[in-house]
Design an enzyme around this catalytic site. Sequence first.
Site, mmCIF file in Angstrom:
data_model
loop_
_atom_site.group_PDB
_atom_site.id
_atom_site.type_symbol
_atom_site.label_atom_id
_atom_site.label_comp_id
_atom_site.label_asym_id
_atom_site.label_seq_id
_atom_site.Cartn_x
_atom_site.Cartn_y
_atom_site.Cartn_z
ATOM 1 N N SER A 41 0.880 -1.182 0.000
ATOM 2 C CA SER A 41 0.000 0.000 0.000
ATOM 3 C C SER A 41 0.911 1.224 0.000
ATOM 4 C CB SER A 41 -0.966 -0.012 1.175
ATOM 5 O OG SER A 41 -0.360 0.300 2.378
ATOM 6 N N HIS A 155 -3.404 -5.960 3.006
ATOM 7 C CA HIS A 155 -2.539 -6.977 3.619
ATOM 8 C C HIS A 155 -3.236 -8.310 3.823
ATOM 9 C CE1 HIS A 155 0.008 -3.463 5.378
ATOM 10 N NE2 HIS A 155 0.192 -3.647 4.086
ATOM 11 N N GLN A 163 -6.706 -1.226 7.527
ATOM 12 C CA GLN A 163 -5.608 -2.126 7.149
ATOM 13 C C GLN A 163 -4.889 -2.767 8.344
ATOM 14 O OE1 GLN A 163 -3.778 -1.669 3.305
ATOM 15 N NE2 GLN A 163 -1.948 -1.018 4.373
ATOM 16 N N GLU A 164 -4.729 -1.996 9.414
ATOM 17 C CA GLU A 164 -3.972 -2.527 10.555
ATOM 18 C C GLU A 164 -4.702 -2.227 11.861
ATOM 19 O OE1 GLU A 164 0.093 -1.126 10.388
ATOM 20 O OE2 GLU A 164 0.190 -1.466 8.229
ATOM 21 N N GLU A 205 1.208 -9.321 7.551
ATOM 22 C CA GLU A 205 2.007 -8.707 8.624
ATOM 23 C C GLU A 205 1.935 -9.485 9.935
ATOM 24 O OE1 GLU A 205 1.529 -4.468 8.950
ATOM 25 O OE2 GLU A 205 2.622 -4.202 7.070
ATOM 26 N N ASP A 242 -4.228 1.710 11.459
ATOM 27 C CA ASP A 242 -3.753 2.310 10.208
ATOM 28 C C ASP A 242 -4.867 2.132 9.188
ATOM 29 O OD1 ASP A 242 -2.541 3.284 7.982
ATOM 30 O OD2 ASP A 242 -0.976 1.752 7.847
ATOM 31 N N GLU A 285 -3.527 6.274 11.850
ATOM 32 C CA GLU A 285 -2.544 6.508 10.769
ATOM 33 C C GLU A 285 -3.264 6.652 9.430
ATOM 34 O OE1 GLU A 285 0.526 3.528 10.863
ATOM 35 O OE2 GLU A 285 0.960 3.748 8.724
ATOM 36 N N ASP A 312 1.743 8.605 7.006
ATOM 37 C CA ASP A 312 2.623 7.601 6.390
ATOM 38 C C ASP A 312 2.758 7.943 4.907
ATOM 39 O OD1 ASP A 312 3.879 5.388 5.375
ATOM 40 O OD2 ASP A 312 2.326 3.943 5.891
ATOM 41 N N LYS A 337 9.963 4.931 7.262
ATOM 42 C CA LYS A 337 10.284 3.699 6.542
ATOM 43 C C LYS A 337 11.494 3.989 5.668
ATOM 44 C CE LYS A 337 5.485 2.059 6.093
ATOM 45 N NZ LYS A 337 4.263 2.168 5.268
ATOM 46 N N HIS A 365 8.306 -1.380 9.631
ATOM 47 C CA HIS A 365 8.576 -2.409 8.625
ATOM 48 C C HIS A 365 7.717 -2.141 7.388
ATOM 49 C CE1 HIS A 365 4.862 -4.987 9.810
ATOM 50 N NE2 HIS A 365 4.631 -3.705 9.926
ATOM 51 N N ARG A 366 7.808 -3.011 6.372
ATOM 52 C CA ARG A 366 6.874 -2.992 5.248
ATOM 53 C C ARG A 366 6.118 -4.310 5.250
ATOM 54 N NH1 ARG A 366 7.387 1.688 1.977
ATOM 55 N NH2 ARG A 366 5.230 1.070 1.606
ATOM 56 N N SER A 367 5.051 -4.371 4.481
ATOM 57 C CA SER A 367 4.275 -5.619 4.486
ATOM 58 C C SER A 367 5.041 -6.766 3.831
ATOM 59 C CB SER A 367 2.926 -5.408 3.807
ATOM 60 O OG SER A 367 3.094 -4.776 2.564
ATOM 61 N N LYS A 388 6.606 -0.147 14.633
ATOM 62 C CA LYS A 388 5.608 -1.160 14.274
ATOM 63 C C LYS A 388 6.301 -2.164 13.362
ATOM 64 C CE LYS A 388 3.050 0.928 10.479
ATOM 65 N NZ LYS A 388 1.723 1.008 9.865
HETATM 66 P P1 PGA Z 1 2.896 -1.363 3.094
HETATM 67 O O1 PGA Z 1 1.919 -0.827 4.200
HETATM 68 O O2 PGA Z 1 4.182 -1.770 3.705
HETATM 69 O O3 PGA Z 1 2.147 -2.488 2.458
HETATM 70 O O4 PGA Z 1 3.060 -0.226 2.118
HETATM 71 C C1 PGA Z 1 2.256 -0.555 5.492
HETATM 72 C C2 PGA Z 1 1.574 0.690 5.979
HETATM 73 O O5 PGA Z 1 0.726 1.266 5.271
HETATM 74 O O6 PGA Z 1 1.913 1.157 7.067
HETATM 75 ZN ZN ZN Z 2 0.558 3.021 6.859
#
Ligand code: PGA
Ligand code: ZN
Length: 418
Positions: A41, A155, A163-164, A205, A242, A285, A312, A337, A365-367, A388
């Site tokens: 994402s 994810h 998403q999270e 994740e 998130d 987020e 983000d 990131k 981290h990343r997914s 995270k």
């Molecule tokens: P991504 O997403 O690593 O898949 O881009 C993580 C986030 O949006 O925090």
């Molecule tokens: Zn994010």
Amino acid sequence: MKITKILAREIYDSRGWPTVQCEIILNNQFSVKSSVPSGISKGPYEAIELRDGGKRLSGQGVLKAIENIELFLAPQFLSKEPNGLEMDMKILAADSTPDKSKLGANATLALSMALYKAQAFSENVELYELIAWVFGSETVSLPFPMFNLINGGLHSNNNLIIQEFMIVPIGLSNFRASMEVAVNVYHELQNILKKMNRNFAIGDEGGIACGIEDDLEALELLQKAIDTVVKNSGSKCVIALDISAERLYNASKKIYNWGGDKLSSEELMYVYLNLLEKYPIYSLEDPFASNDLESWAKLNKIADGKIQIVGDDIFATNMARIVKGLEQKAANATIVKPNQIGTITETLQTIKMCKEVGVNTIVSHRSGETEDNFIADLAVGASAGQIKAGGCARGERIAKYNRLLTIEDKLALHLLNT
Ligand code: PGA
Ligand code: ZN
């Protein structure tokens, strides 16, 4: 120690897509390796990840990025002592684009991380110690972890829009205790789902990714699991979400697709305010898309520093973008990131600037991840405050948390000996 060889190779990430690994050989004898993660994402302002295109591996190959490390970047560093900061400047000069589109951020970051690791190794210090030194800090601190226990959005392959769904244990004296609470909540959540006869599985994740009907049920079940654990342990947990709203936004119509409902920014704001009232949410987020700045500013004003509003995709670890966002009072925290910007030195500069202006930083981290645990040392060395790194399962997520457990022990030992 001198760099005798720099190798780059194509390896695979936790989703089975190719990614870049860089290996630096020192004195013909020792070696360090680094590998870069990859998001799904992604925001529109991230540094460019170079992919080969074409038919091979659905176009996702990274052979060009590898060639860029070996042919264009590596030669200038051979026979030199590794130095992350100085060599990052040379990497930046070699690429010379604002978004690393010439050499690829996956090439520049793999090498940058490996150079920092090689320097720490050759100077016989821990990576977090080197980072603290480069950062100009005499102290280090463990970050508060945000554990992603339910995976939705891009994810997973479920109905969850958010998403999270993360939990943050609070009021505990150390990282190990936080981890223990999070692991207990994670297992309790599984017990609840089993009792409900739900089939579930783990997402990208390391959180639960199916068996939950919708976002509200996800929050209810998470709260139930937290309550059970908290009752038995006396600890406390808050929730962080998130939304990753970039992917939900239709910029021309100015509406968000919220599970089929077409919501205006105002209506979406109302959804958030309801959630904030019902659940102990302390961090939100990417609540809106990056070009819906007005809504960010409105929410941040309502949050009034009591809720963490985290940028983000909107900031992409980019100092100029964070400054612009702050002028609009869009957020009070940022995700960090390294692969959004492309070198470790720039990542450190971003964290430093945020600290100077009072913006919270969350190393992330990343997914799509690998076993590389660099971000654990980064979060500690730069005293970023929060991290995270996923849920309480999957080796590539646990690798970061396990490194933090090790660092915590090392720091305790160090304190004992001084
Ligand atoms: P991504 O997403 O690593 O898949 O881009 C993580 C986030 O949006 O925090
Ligand atoms: Zn994010």
